[in-house]
Write a protein that holds these residues in place. Structure first.
Motif, mmCIF file in Angstrom:
data_model
loop_
_atom_site.group_PDB
_atom_site.id
_atom_site.type_symbol
_atom_site.label_atom_id
_atom_site.label_comp_id
_atom_site.label_asym_id
_atom_site.label_seq_id
_atom_site.Cartn_x
_atom_site.Cartn_y
_atom_site.Cartn_z
ATOM 1 N N LYS A 69 0.804 -1.210 0.000
ATOM 2 C CA LYS A 69 0.000 0.000 0.000
ATOM 3 C C LYS A 69 0.847 1.274 0.000
ATOM 4 N N SER A 70 2.086 1.168 0.502
ATOM 5 C CA SER A 70 2.922 2.358 0.663
ATOM 6 C C SER A 70 4.377 2.030 0.361
ATOM 7 N N ILE A 71 5.152 3.086 0.090
ATOM 8 C CA ILE A 71 6.595 2.971 -0.110
ATOM 9 C C ILE A 71 7.297 3.953 0.820
ATOM 10 N N ILE A 72 8.336 3.470 1.497
ATOM 11 C CA ILE A 72 9.258 4.340 2.228
ATOM 12 C C ILE A 72 10.598 4.250 1.512
ATOM 13 N N PHE A 73 11.043 5.340 0.948
ATOM 14 C CA PHE A 73 12.275 5.394 0.168
ATOM 15 C C PHE A 73 13.372 6.013 1.024
ATOM 16 N N CYS A 74 14.325 5.205 1.466
ATOM 17 C CA CYS A 74 15.481 5.683 2.219
ATOM 18 C C CYS A 74 16.562 6.050 1.207
ATOM 19 N N PHE A 75 16.639 7.321 0.878
ATOM 20 C CA PHE A 75 17.516 7.804 -0.193
ATOM 21 C C PHE A 75 18.913 8.039 0.361
ATOM 22 N N MET A 76 19.876 7.253 -0.116
ATOM 23 C CA MET A 76 21.271 7.364 0.304
ATOM 24 C C MET A 76 22.009 8.247 -0.699
ATOM 25 N N ASP A 77 21.814 9.532 -0.582
ATOM 26 C CA ASP A 77 22.288 10.500 -1.561
ATOM 27 C C ASP A 77 23.811 10.552 -1.621
ATOM 28 N N GLY A 78 24.341 10.464 -2.828
ATOM 29 C CA GLY A 78 25.764 10.557 -3.051
ATOM 30 C C GLY A 78 26.362 9.294 -3.623
ATOM 31 N N GLY A 79 25.708 8.150 -3.395
ATOM 32 C CA GLY A 79 26.177 6.905 -3.975
ATOM 33 C C GLY A 79 27.005 6.055 -3.030
ATOM 34 N N PRO A 80 26.367 5.213 -2.200
ATOM 35 C CA PRO A 80 27.127 4.286 -1.355
ATOM 36 C C PRO A 80 27.911 3.299 -2.221
ATOM 37 N N SER A 81 29.034 2.845 -1.711
ATOM 38 C CA SER A 81 29.868 1.905 -2.443
ATOM 39 C C SER A 81 29.273 0.506 -2.390
ATOM 40 N N HIS A 82 28.932 -0.040 -3.541
ATOM 41 C CA HIS A 82 28.333 -1.375 -3.587
ATOM 42 C C HIS A 82 29.305 -2.447 -3.115
ATOM 43 N N VAL A 83 30.604 -2.285 -3.427
ATOM 44 C CA VAL A 83 31.585 -3.314 -3.062
ATOM 45 C C VAL A 83 31.984 -3.233 -1.593
ATOM 46 N N ASP A 84 31.460 -2.250 -0.863
ATOM 47 C CA ASP A 84 31.733 -2.121 0.567
ATOM 48 C C ASP A 84 30.499 -2.365 1.421
ATOM 49 N N THR A 85 29.381 -2.724 0.785
ATOM 50 C CA THR A 85 28.125 -2.869 1.524
ATOM 51 C C THR A 85 27.478 -4.242 1.309
ATOM 52 N N PHE A 86 26.990 -4.499 0.080
ATOM 53 C CA PHE A 86 26.227 -5.722 -0.180
ATOM 54 C C PHE A 86 26.791 -6.598 -1.304
ATOM 55 N N ASP A 87 27.823 -6.137 -1.996
ATOM 56 C CA ASP A 87 28.346 -6.871 -3.154
ATOM 57 C C ASP A 87 29.776 -7.335 -2.845
ATOM 58 N N TYR A 88 29.893 -8.531 -2.298
ATOM 59 C CA TYR A 88 31.170 -9.061 -1.808
ATOM 60 C C TYR A 88 32.082 -9.444 -2.968
ATOM 61 N N LYS A 89 33.282 -8.829 -3.001
ATOM 62 C CA LYS A 89 34.246 -9.090 -4.074
ATOM 63 C C LYS A 89 35.626 -9.381 -3.472
ATOM 64 N N PRO A 90 35.863 -10.628 -3.055
ATOM 65 C CA PRO A 90 37.166 -10.961 -2.452
ATOM 66 C C PRO A 90 38.345 -10.746 -3.389
ATOM 67 N N MET A 91 38.110 -10.792 -4.712
ATOM 68 C CA MET A 91 39.203 -10.598 -5.660
ATOM 69 C C MET A 91 39.744 -9.171 -5.622
ATOM 70 N N LEU A 92 38.942 -8.226 -5.143
ATOM 71 C CA LEU A 92 39.425 -6.854 -5.035
ATOM 72 C C LEU A 92 40.602 -6.764 -4.075
ATOM 73 N N LYS A 93 40.489 -7.466 -2.952
ATOM 74 C CA LYS A 93 41.573 -7.443 -1.973
ATOM 75 C C LYS A 93 42.819 -8.116 -2.532
ATOM 76 N N LYS A 94 42.608 -9.181 -3.273
ATOM 77 C CA LYS A 94 43.737 -9.906 -3.864
ATOM 78 C C LYS A 94 44.507 -9.039 -4.853
ATOM 79 N N HIS A 95 43.794 -8.207 -5.614
ATOM 80 C CA HIS A 95 44.424 -7.390 -6.650
ATOM 81 C C HIS A 95 44.662 -5.949 -6.211
ATOM 82 N N GLU A 96 44.446 -5.655 -4.943
ATOM 83 C CA GLU A 96 44.587 -4.277 -4.457
ATOM 84 C C GLU A 96 45.965 -3.705 -4.805
ATOM 85 N N GLY A 97 45.954 -2.496 -5.344
ATOM 86 C CA GLY A 97 47.194 -1.824 -5.710
ATOM 87 C C GLY A 97 47.645 -2.085 -7.124
#
Length: 476
Positions: free
Chosen positions: A55-83
């Motif tokens: 019946k309703s929507i509550i939109f929690c707007f995270m203005d600015g763009g949260p980092s997907h790879v630091d929140t909900f999108d796990y990418k272990p290869m990033l740490k392996k290739h860091e730098g």
């Protein structure tokens, strides 16, 4: 629900004063129907296209763009290739990138949460506790890596704006449940995001469907304390309606005048309803603590206040509520961490995520989550790479693949849909657009996004334009 060139109605117009009905019925340019439609709109059920899940929507707007790879999108290869340099093959014209940039791993640990095993990072300890309620979409694709254009795309379905916001379409399509309140409320924090007030405007829809702003600090809504008695106010409103009706005979857009009259009426009734709804001091201590109202951080208290108000507004029948993030450093894109990623993403998380998790928990324990969609989204993601790895490095704008999530309202909790590549640089499985999200959210409200239209400038417009598909695999 569908509008065409022959007939259109605006469900949810508020009631006109009965004492003026005879006058309004005889006025030209459609004013006669304002009274009739208003008298019966609040007694009718919205004419949905199919059975609604929510019946309703509550939109929690995270203005600015949260980092997907630091929140909900796990990418272990990033740490392996860091730098390591990303190379020419990882460069994209639609994100801030160049071949000499280097990969940046996540500074927080990821863990599988709840019974579902959904991956959530330690950045979000409270949201991790409600992981089984979250439906995470990890393959969002945007258009332009610019805040203003991406905000407008997220809110209006068009990067250039000049169209009604999502909340306005919901208000227009479903009408109002509570005639004493607007159908669309933005719980803001005294600043306007990139893209301007157009993010919350009704554009060519009647003005009665634009957002009503309710601030966190000070008086929630201006001019809520009447200077006159109700009887005197009513006489003034009658005079305004008479003058507006005369003006409408020469105005180029009589609907705009009708919308103004409807707004006068709603504002008159809001004087009693809004102060009571905005006052969270009477909430039980346990609920106030759950949301974070006892925090020592003033910005967290502001956000907690707005999140708790959102629940109260849903209970009161408001269709669409948006909560914006407080700005703690003067940045009107709070999640925009080009530098100091760890420090400022942690600050944003501390300010918001406890209250979002509390909102989901509170709605569920009250039996409201099944009929309320909680949308958590920013306008873009952030690059999985950076110019150089150091203690103060950050991530830049990224629209090739990012994440949002929803809870409640008939979505499958504890699930993830879509994928980015192994480094989080681009959506590779089930890429999704904002139009798909809008179509799916409208679907859950009982609306076919292809049929919710409005005739303007010689053509029928809709929120999703000529795009959008309902994402059926994520629906329960």
């Amino acid at each position: 629900m569908s509008r065409n060139s022959q007939t259109w109605t605006c469900p949810g117009r508020v009631a006109a004063d009965i004492g003026r009905r005879g006058f309004l019925q005889q006025a030209s340019l459609g004013f006669g129907w304002l009274a009739f439609n208003g008298l019966f709109a609040n007694q009718a059920t919205a004419a949905t296209h199919h059975a609604a899940k929510a019946k309703s929507i509550i939109f929690c707007f995270m203005d600015g763009g949260p980092s997907h790879v630091d929140t909900f999108d796990y990418k272990p290869m990033l740490k392996k290739h860091e730098g390591q340099k990303i190379g020419a093959s990882a460069v994209s014209k639609r994100s801030q990138s160049s071949a000499d940039r280097v990969w940046l791993g996540c500074p927080w640990e990821f863990k599988q949460r709840g019974r579902s095993g959904l991956w959530v990072s330690d950045l979000f300890p409270n949201l991790a506790k409600v992981a089984d309620e979250l439906c995470v979409l990890r393959s969002m694709v945007g258009e332009l890596p610019l805040h203003g254009q991406s905000n407008l795309l997220l809110h209006t379905g068009r990067s250039l704006g000049q169209a009604p916001s999502f909340g306005s379409w919901v208000s227009y399509g479903l009408g109002t449940v509570n005639r004493n309140l607007p159908g669309y409320v933005v719980l803001n924090n005294d600043w306007v995001p990139n893209g301007g007030l157009e993010n919350f405007g009704s554009s060519f829809l009647p003005a009665s469907h634009q957002a009503t702003m309710m601030r966190a600090k000070g008086v929630p809504v201006d001019n809520m304390t009447p200077r006159d008695t109700p009887a005197v106010q009513r006489r003034k409103l009658a005079l305004l309606a008479e003058q507006d009706a005369v003006f409408a005979t020469t105005a180029s857009d009589a609907r705009a005048i009708e919308g103004a009259v409807a707004n006068y009426e709603t504002a008159f009734r809001m004087q009693t309803a809004v102060p009571e709804l905005a006052d969270v001091s009477r909430e039980p201590a346990a609920i106030r603590t759950l949301y974070g109202l006892d925090s020592k951080d003033e910005h967290q208290r502001y956000y907690a206040t707005q999140a708790l108000r959102a629940r109260r507004l849903v209970e009161a029948g408001v269709r669409f509520i948006e909560i914006t993030c407080p700005s703690f450093d003067g940045n009107n894109s709070p999640w925009d961490q080009h530098g100091m990623l760890k420090v400022n993403h942690e600050k944003n998380a501390r300010v918001t995520e406890q209250s979002v998790a509390a909102l989901i928990t509170d709605l569920k324990q009250r039996g409201l989550l099944d009929q309320t969609i909680v949308l958590w989204a920013g306008e873009m993601g952030r690059t999985p790479h950076t110019p150089a790895v150091n203690a103060n490095c950050g991530r830049d704008h990224h629209v090739n693949g990012f994440t949002l999530c929803v809870a409640g309202g008939g979505f499958k909790g504890g699930t993830a849909y879509g994928e980015t590549d192994e480094l989080g640089n681009a959506a590779v499985v089930h890429p999704l657009t904002v139009h798909d999200i809008h179509a799916t959210l409208l679907h859950q409200l009982g609306i076919d996004h292809t049929k919710l239209t409005f005739r303007h400038g010689g053509r029928d417009y809709r929120l999703t334009d000529v795009h959008g598909e309902v994402i059926k695999p994520i629906l329960a």
